[in-house]
Design a protein around this motif. Structure first.
Motif, PDB file in Angstrom:
ATOM      1  N   LEU A 149      13.677  57.513  44.370  1.00 29.78           N
ATOM      2  CA  LEU A 149      13.527  56.767  43.125  1.00 29.78           C
ATOM      3  C   LEU A 149      12.050  56.757  42.736  1.00 29.78           C
ATOM      4  O   LEU A 149      11.192  56.344  43.515  1.00 29.78           O
ATOM      5  N   ILE A 150      11.765  57.246  41.539  1.00 28.97           N
ATOM      6  CA  ILE A 150      10.384  57.312  41.043  1.00 28.97           C
ATOM      7  C   ILE A 150      10.219  56.249  39.972  1.00 28.97           C
ATOM      8  O   ILE A 150      10.984  56.205  38.992  1.00 28.97           O
ATOM      9  N   LYS A 151       9.218  55.418  40.146  1.00 25.09           N
ATOM     10  CA  LYS A 151       8.986  54.325  39.207  1.00 25.09           C
ATOM     11  C   LYS A 151       7.857  54.671  38.238  1.00 25.09           C
ATOM     12  O   LYS A 151       6.917  55.369  38.601  1.00 25.09           O
ATOM     13  N   GLY A 152       7.962  54.169  37.030  1.00 24.98           N
ATOM     14  CA  GLY A 152       6.848  54.268  36.094  1.00 24.98           C
ATOM     15  C   GLY A 152       6.944  55.374  35.072  1.00 24.98           C
ATOM     16  O   GLY A 152       5.950  55.713  34.432  1.00 24.98           O
ATOM     17  N   PHE A 153       8.143  55.993  34.883  1.00 24.50           N
ATOM     18  CA  PHE A 153       8.302  56.929  33.763  1.00 24.50           C
ATOM     19  C   PHE A 153       8.098  56.160  32.462  1.00 24.50           C
ATOM     20  O   PHE A 153       8.321  54.940  32.396  1.00 24.50           O
ATOM     21  N   LYS A 154       7.701  56.859  31.410  1.00 22.89           N
ATOM     22  CA  LYS A 154       7.481  56.182  30.137  1.00 22.89           C
ATOM     23  C   LYS A 154       8.152  56.995  29.030  1.00 22.89           C
ATOM     24  O   LYS A 154       7.892  58.197  28.882  1.00 22.89           O
TER      25      LYS A 154
END
Length: 494
Positions: A461-466
């Motif tokens: 899980l990768i956090k911080g896409f915009k």
């Protein structure tokens, strides 16, 4: 050239050799090089306590002419030897002196003056002795300016010398670098017009138990210009070791047939020495004479090599700026990047001989001795042949040496390698087209997550896409059926 020298130093294997020294009481004679220690010991043992006889004495009067005046390259070399200045620093200091009208034009490859300058140079010598600190107190009764005159060796610009303006300038106010360069230029005019250095060289041949030994000595007859050199260097207090006149090795009065009883002998162990890393001094010399193996620094021959006096400093600075070479104190070494470049460049291209030959042809074109169209035709043919021969080999080498392998391509099975902006398949020739961008929705995708994506089809899980609207979100990156990337969102919390 720098990479090759570095290789030669690192891979040098020292070799042991021996000499036998014969102490005759008033002088010591030595044998030639002996490779086997046992042979050296046998010779020493056979001669110890025996009688030695002088079989021959050779005496020869030798003359060392004064040095020539400076062109830019020889000035840069000496500035590096004595003060550690880079070629660019020496050029910058000299250019500043020229703009202040204290020295003549610096970007010259001539070490001579023209006939119309003879009286000017003669008048300058006394001015130098009155105004230049390192030359004050020197007495030059009859300077030989004619030795520095040669119209045929002056093309666009003559040798670098001071101007009469030095008498009207407060030289003590000059910055250290400029003052040091001015001192060198002024001192060189003094040395170049002084008397030759003359000495008697003696070689004595000695026989003991049918083994040959020899000794050499020097006796100064006329110190000439070297006396001024010693005095000037002492006043300059430069980094270069000053040669003392008392260091000359002399021999006692000897005669042919003279006998020495009960001599002593000893075995001396020696080792061959590795080549030395380049300094700016030795590299400039190598650049100047590259491709001319018969070049004699003291002879009036045509110089050919790499670059020109005006461009050699810039060549070195460009190599430093691009991180192909680096300076460590006075020495110059290749970087890992420079070594890697030379490892993949074709031999024909990295040959100093090739560049020197091109420089020579360009000089001939300038003088009307070579057709420029013929030259360009040769260059075009050369580039075409090299490109066809090495293009594929160079591309493969670039992939192997410069790109980090991340994993296997899910489309074609070849390697996925890291580039500046992406992780892409190396199979570019068949246009595989598989690519994972390093930046997705303003989030940098790491090599670690890319490896997981290739191996498992899904990242952590990768956090911080915009999003385009500026809203942040968390998601897994996944490989879709068509082998492009997509998002998988975690379950929403109730």
């Amino acid at each position: 050239m720098i990479v090759q020298r570095d290789y030669d130093v690192k891979h040098f294997v020292k070799q042991k050799f021996f000499t036998v020294e014969l102490d005759c009481g008033t002088f010591v004679a030595s044998s030639e090089r002996i490779d086997e220690e046992e042979s050296a010991k046998n010779i020493a043992e056979s001669c110890s306590g025996k009688t030695a006889t002088i079989s021959e004495i050779k005496k020869e009067i030798k003359t060392v002419n004064p040095p020539k005046l400076y062109d830019l390259t020889t000035l840069q070399r000496e500035a590096n030897r004595q003060y550690g200045y880079t070629a660019q620093q020496a050029l910058d200091y000299t250019q500043s002196l020229y703009e202040q009208k204290l020295v003549t034009y610096p970007r010259t490859d001539s070490q001579y003056l023209t006939e119309d300058m003879e009286q000017t140079a003669a008048d300058l010598i006394q001015t130098i002795c009155n105004t230049i600190s390192c030359c004050q107190g020197l007495s030059i009764p009859e300077p030989n300016v004619k030795r520095c005159i040669n119209n045929s060796k002056v093309s666009d610009h003559h040798a670098i010398i001071p101007t009469a303006e030095i008498a009207h300038k407060k030289l003590a106010d000059l910055p250290d670098g400029e003052r040091n360069i001015l001192n060198l230029i002024a001192a060189k005019l003094i040395l170049a017009t002084a008397d030759p250095h003359r000495y008697e060289a003696t070689k004595v041949s000695v026989i003991c138990e049918n083994h040959n030994f020899s000794a050499t000595g020097k006796a100064i007859l006329n110190a000439g210009w070297k006396a001024f050199e010693i005095a000037i260097k002492e006043m300059l207090k430069s980094n270069e070791d000053t040669v003392k006149s008392g260091d000359e090795k002399t021999l006692p009065p000897l005669e042919k047939g003279q006998v020495f009883e009960n001599v002593t002998s000893s075995v001396i162990e020696h080792y061959t020495s590795p080549p030395k890393p380049y300094t700016e001094d030795t590299l400039l010399k190598a650049m100047e004479t590259a491709g001319n193996h018969n070049y004699d620094e003291n002879a009036d021959v045509e110089k050919k090599g790499l670059g020109t006096p005006a461009t050699r400093a810039a060549i070195l600075e460009t190599l430093v700026k691009r991180a192909y070479i680096e300076r460590k104190k006075k020495q110059i070494f290749p970087t890992a990047k420079g070594i890697s470049l030379i490892a993949v460049v074709p031999d024909e291209v990295k040959s100093a001989q090739l560049t020197a030959d091109w420089e020579t042809q360009l000089q001939e074109i300038e003088r009307g001795q070579c057709n420029p169209d013929d030259f360009m035709h040769e260059i075009i043919s050369f580039v075409s042949d090299i490109s066809g021969k090495y293009n594929e080999k160079a591309e493969n080498a670039a992939f192997q040496t410069q790109r980090t392998v991340i994993g296997k391509c899910p489309k074609c099975g070849k390697n996925v390698v890291e580039w500046k902006k992406s992780f892409s398949c190396e199979n570019d020739k068949e246009k595989c087209g598989f690519i994972i961008w390093k930046s997705i929705c303003n989030k940098i995708i790491s090599a670690t997550q890319t490896k997981k994506l290739l191996e498992k089809g899904k990242t952590d899980l990768i956090k911080g896409f915009k999003s385009k609207a500026g809203n942040e979100f968390d998601a897994y990156l996944i490989l879709k059926d068509d082998k492009t990337t997509g998002f998988e969102f975690p379950p929403r919390k109730k």
